[in-house]
Design a protein around this motif. Structure first.
Motif, PDB file in Angstrom:
ATOM      1  N   ALA A   9      70.243  76.018  55.816  1.00 10.97           N
ATOM      2  CA  ALA A   9      69.882  76.517  54.492  1.00 10.97           C
ATOM      3  C   ALA A   9      68.521  77.210  54.532  1.00 10.97           C
ATOM      4  CB  ALA A   9      69.869  75.379  53.475  1.00 10.97           C
ATOM      5  N   LYS A  10      67.573  76.608  55.228  1.00 12.01           N
ATOM      6  CA  LYS A  10      66.246  77.213  55.354  1.00 12.01           C
ATOM      7  C   LYS A  10      66.333  78.550  56.079  1.00 12.01           C
ATOM      8  CE  LYS A  10      61.530  76.515  56.980  1.00 12.01           C
ATOM      9  NZ  LYS A  10      61.279  77.883  56.726  1.00 12.01           N
ATOM     10  N   ASN A  11      67.119  78.618  57.128  1.00 10.23           N
ATOM     11  CA  ASN A  11      67.311  79.859  57.865  1.00 10.23           C
ATOM     12  C   ASN A  11      67.921  80.931  56.958  1.00 10.23           C
ATOM     13  OD1 ASN A  11      67.368  81.576  60.148  1.00 10.23           O
ATOM     14  ND2 ASN A  11      69.547  81.123  60.393  1.00 10.23           N
ATOM     15  N   TYR A  12      68.890  80.550  56.154  1.00 12.74           N
ATOM     16  CA  TYR A  12      69.541  81.480  55.230  1.00 12.74           C
ATOM     17  C   TYR A  12      68.525  82.034  54.222  1.00 12.74           C
ATOM     18  CZ  TYR A  12      72.444  83.250  51.453  1.00 12.74           C
ATOM     19  OH  TYR A  12      72.992  84.037  50.484  1.00 12.74           O
ATOM     20  N   VAL A  13      67.717  81.165  53.644  1.00 10.67           N
ATOM     21  CA  VAL A  13      66.712  81.573  52.658  1.00 10.67           C
ATOM     22  C   VAL A  13      65.673  82.478  53.300  1.00 10.67           C
ATOM     23  CG1 VAL A  13      64.840  80.715  51.189  1.00 10.67           C
ATOM     24  CG2 VAL A  13      67.064  79.601  51.131  1.00 10.67           C
ATOM     25  N   ASP A  14      65.206  82.123  54.490  1.00 16.14           N
ATOM     26  CA  ASP A  14      64.220  82.947  55.191  1.00 16.14           C
ATOM     27  C   ASP A  14      64.773  84.336  55.501  1.00 16.14           C
ATOM     28  OD1 ASP A  14      62.454  80.832  55.095  1.00 16.14           O
ATOM     29  OD2 ASP A  14      62.699  80.265  57.210  1.00 16.14           O
ATOM     30  N   ASN A  15      66.009  84.388  55.954  1.00 11.99           N
ATOM     31  CA  ASN A  15      66.648  85.658  56.272  1.00 11.99           C
ATOM     32  C   ASN A  15      66.820  86.510  55.017  1.00 11.99           C
ATOM     33  OD1 ASN A  15      67.983  87.527  58.055  1.00 11.99           O
ATOM     34  ND2 ASN A  15      69.893  86.910  57.055  1.00 11.99           N
ATOM     35  N   LEU A  16      67.251  85.898  53.928  1.00 12.90           N
ATOM     36  CA  LEU A  16      67.432  86.605  52.665  1.00 12.90           C
ATOM     37  C   LEU A  16      66.102  87.171  52.180  1.00 12.90           C
ATOM     38  CD1 LEU A  16      69.426  87.355  50.437  1.00 12.90           C
ATOM     39  CD2 LEU A  16      68.903  85.165  49.353  1.00 12.90           C
ATOM     40  N   SER A  17      65.047  86.380  52.301  1.00  8.76           N
ATOM     41  CA  SER A  17      63.716  86.816  51.903  1.00  8.76           C
ATOM     42  C   SER A  17      63.274  88.023  52.726  1.00  8.76           C
ATOM     43  CB  SER A  17      62.733  85.660  52.081  1.00  8.76           C
ATOM     44  OG  SER A  17      61.430  86.081  51.824  1.00  8.76           O
ATOM     45  N   GLU A  18      63.477  87.966  54.024  1.00 10.21           N
ATOM     46  CA  GLU A  18      63.089  89.059  54.917  1.00 10.21           C
ATOM     47  C   GLU A  18      63.886  90.328  54.603  1.00 10.21           C
ATOM     48  OE1 GLU A  18      61.151  91.269  57.661  1.00 10.21           O
ATOM     49  OE2 GLU A  18      60.622  89.248  56.997  1.00 10.21           O
ATOM     50  N   GLU A  19      65.165  90.209  54.366  1.00 16.16           N
ATOM     51  CA  GLU A  19      66.005  91.377  54.039  1.00 16.16           C
ATOM     52  C   GLU A  19      65.588  91.997  52.705  1.00 16.16           C
ATOM     53  OE1 GLU A  19      68.230  92.963  55.989  1.00 16.16           O
ATOM     54  OE2 GLU A  19      67.609  91.545  57.530  1.00 16.16           O
ATOM     55  N   THR A  20      65.242  91.164  51.741  1.00 17.98           N
ATOM     56  CA  THR A  20      64.774  91.658  50.450  1.00 17.98           C
ATOM     57  C   THR A  20      63.478  92.425  50.617  1.00 17.98           C
ATOM     58  OG1 THR A  20      65.821  89.808  49.296  1.00 17.98           O
ATOM     59  CG2 THR A  20      64.098  90.973  48.107  1.00 17.98           C
ATOM     60  N   ARG A  21      62.553  91.870  51.381  1.00 19.15           N
ATOM     61  CA  ARG A  21      61.273  92.526  51.648  1.00 19.15           C
ATOM     62  C   ARG A  21      61.485  93.877  52.332  1.00 19.15           C
ATOM     63  NH1 ARG A  21      58.701  87.886  52.307  1.00 19.15           N
ATOM     64  NH2 ARG A  21      59.401  87.549  54.424  1.00 19.15           N
ATOM     65  N   LYS A  22      62.384  93.924  53.315  1.00 17.94           N
ATOM     66  CA  LYS A  22      62.667  95.183  54.023  1.00 17.94           C
ATOM     67  C   LYS A  22      63.260  96.212  53.068  1.00 17.94           C
ATOM     68  CE  LYS A  22      65.057  93.721  57.659  1.00 17.94           C
ATOM     69  NZ  LYS A  22      65.736  93.614  58.946  1.00 17.94           N
ATOM     70  N   GLY A  23      64.157  95.774  52.206  1.00 21.79           N
ATOM     71  CA  GLY A  23      64.775  96.684  51.241  1.00 21.79           C
ATOM     72  C   GLY A  23      63.764  97.257  50.265  1.00 21.79           C
ATOM     73  N   MET A  24      62.847  96.423  49.804  1.00 16.86           N
ATOM     74  CA  MET A  24      61.821  96.883  48.875  1.00 16.86           C
ATOM     75  C   MET A  24      60.855  97.850  49.556  1.00 16.86           C
ATOM     76  SD  MET A  24      61.191  93.315  46.887  1.00 16.86           S
ATOM     77  CE  MET A  24      60.500  93.796  45.326  1.00 16.86           C
ATOM     78  N   THR A  25      60.498  97.578  50.789  1.00 11.16           N
ATOM     79  CA  THR A  25      59.625  98.477  51.540  1.00 11.16           C
ATOM     80  C   THR A  25      60.321  99.812  51.784  1.00 11.16           C
ATOM     81  OG1 THR A  25      58.513  96.607  52.580  1.00 11.16           O
ATOM     82  CG2 THR A  25      58.295  98.737  53.678  1.00 11.16           C
ATOM     83  N   GLU A  26      61.606  99.774  52.083  1.00 11.39           N
ATOM     84  CA  GLU A  26      62.381 101.003  52.284  1.00 11.39           C
ATOM     85  C   GLU A  26      62.385 101.841  51.007  1.00 11.39           C
ATOM     86  OE1 GLU A  26      67.052 101.892  52.657  1.00 11.39           O
ATOM     87  OE2 GLU A  26      66.263 100.573  54.229  1.00 11.39           O
ATOM     88  N   LYS A  27      62.576 101.196  49.856  1.00 11.96           N
ATOM     89  CA  LYS A  27      62.544 101.922  48.588  1.00 11.96           C
ATOM     90  C   LYS A  27      61.179 102.559  48.363  1.00 11.96           C
ATOM     91  CE  LYS A  27      64.689 100.565  44.820  1.00 11.96           C
ATOM     92  NZ  LYS A  27      65.144  99.754  43.677  1.00 11.96           N
ATOM     93  N   ALA A  28      60.117 101.817  48.644  1.00 11.59           N
ATOM     94  CA  ALA A  28      58.761 102.350  48.466  1.00 11.59           C
ATOM     95  C   ALA A  28      58.542 103.570  49.361  1.00 11.59           C
ATOM     96  CB  ALA A  28      57.724 101.271  48.763  1.00 11.59           C
ATOM     97  N   GLU A  29      59.013 103.503  50.608  1.00 11.17           N
ATOM     98  CA  GLU A  29      58.867 104.627  51.534  1.00 11.17           C
ATOM     99  C   GLU A  29      59.611 105.859  51.046  1.00 11.17           C
ATOM    100  OE1 GLU A  29      60.199 102.832  55.162  1.00 11.17           O
ATOM    101  OE2 GLU A  29      58.233 101.929  55.579  1.00 11.17           O
ATOM    102  N   GLU A  30      60.666 105.658  50.268  1.00 13.92           N
ATOM    103  CA  GLU A  30      61.435 106.768  49.695  1.00 13.92           C
ATOM    104  C   GLU A  30      60.822 107.261  48.382  1.00 13.92           C
ATOM    105  OE1 GLU A  30      65.498 105.539  49.267  1.00 13.92           O
ATOM    106  OE2 GLU A  30      65.675 105.023  51.387  1.00 13.92           O
ATOM    107  N   GLY A  31      59.739 106.604  47.931  1.00 12.53           N
ATOM    108  CA  GLY A  31      59.081 107.012  46.695  1.00 12.53           C
ATOM    109  C   GLY A  31      59.695 106.394  45.448  1.00 12.53           C
ATOM    110  N   ILE A  32      60.479 105.358  45.643  1.00 10.57           N
ATOM    111  CA  ILE A  32      61.136 104.683  44.517  1.00 10.57           C
ATOM    112  C   ILE A  32      60.364 103.405  44.210  1.00 10.57           C
ATOM    113  CG2 ILE A  32      63.267 103.593  43.714  1.00 10.57           C
ATOM    114  CD1 ILE A  32      64.748 105.359  45.790  1.00 10.57           C
ATOM    115  N   TRP A  33      60.005 103.191  42.943  1.00  9.90           N
ATOM    116  CA  TRP A  33      59.296 101.968  42.554  1.00  9.90           C
ATOM    117  C   TRP A  33      60.197 100.792  42.868  1.00  9.90           C
ATOM    118  CZ3 TRP A  33      54.626 100.437  41.636  1.00  9.90           C
ATOM    119  CH2 TRP A  33      54.389  99.248  40.953  1.00  9.90           C
ATOM    120  N   PRO A  34      59.759  99.846  43.718  1.00 13.33           N
ATOM    121  CA  PRO A  34      60.661  98.826  44.256  1.00 13.33           C
ATOM    122  C   PRO A  34      60.938  97.595  43.391  1.00 13.33           C
ATOM    123  CG  PRO A  34      58.557  98.714  45.354  1.00 13.33           C
ATOM    124  CD  PRO A  34      58.481  99.853  44.401  1.00 13.33           C
TER     125      PRO A  34
END
Length: 150
Positions: A9-34
């Motif tokens: 469960a901890k691994n799942y939560v950590d992975n989900l958190s990391e994927e969310t962070r990557k997605g938000m950073t990707e949006k920011a790099e595209e100029g989209i408010w994340p």
């Protein structure tokens, strides 16, 4: 077995958190408010299916007016906050009047100019700015001086 399930469960939560962070950073790099749109903007579905922001017709005018009046230097932060309670500057969901600290955050938030900072990096947004850069800079100068012109 319980320990293994907790670890999974901890691994799942950590992975989900990391994927969310990557997605938000990707949006920011595209100029989209994340994240959720700040006051004066609203979240919409973009052409490419990604969520983005656009100015809210009523509230963006109030935010622009707030900047314009505050940057004259005739009002303290406390005075401008009280003045804009009467003009309808309220929280989006609760419709409660905004605190002085929230008005300060609005007045100091560069994202209203079309530029924003995400995780310590500056980005140029693809959304329509509400505040011209010169007006934002003028408001920062007034805020930095901590005074009111009489």
């Amino acid at each position: 077995i319980h320990g293994i399930k907790v670890l999974m469960a901890k691994n799942y939560v950590d992975n989900l958190s990391e994927e969310t962070r990557k997605g938000m950073t990707e949006k920011a790099e595209e100029g989209i408010w994340p994240t959720a749109a700040p006051l004066g903007y609203k979240n919409i579905a973009g052409r490419d299916g990604k969520r983005t922001i656009k100015p809210d017709s009523k509230m963006s005018r109030i935010v622009f007016s707030l900047y314009k009046e505050y940057s004259t230097g005739r009002y303290s932060l406390n005075e401008i906050t009280k003045r804009y309670w009467k003009k309808g500057l309220v929280a989006r969901r609760s419709k409660r009047i905004l605190s002085k600290s929230t008005v300060y955050k609005i007045l100091s938030n560069r994202m209203y100019t079309g530029n924003f900072q995400w995780r310590g990096i500056n980005y140029r947004g693809k959304y329509k700015p509400i505040i011209p850069l010169k007006l934002w800079e003028k408001a920062q100068k007034v805020m930095g001086n901590h005074y009111r012109i009489k």
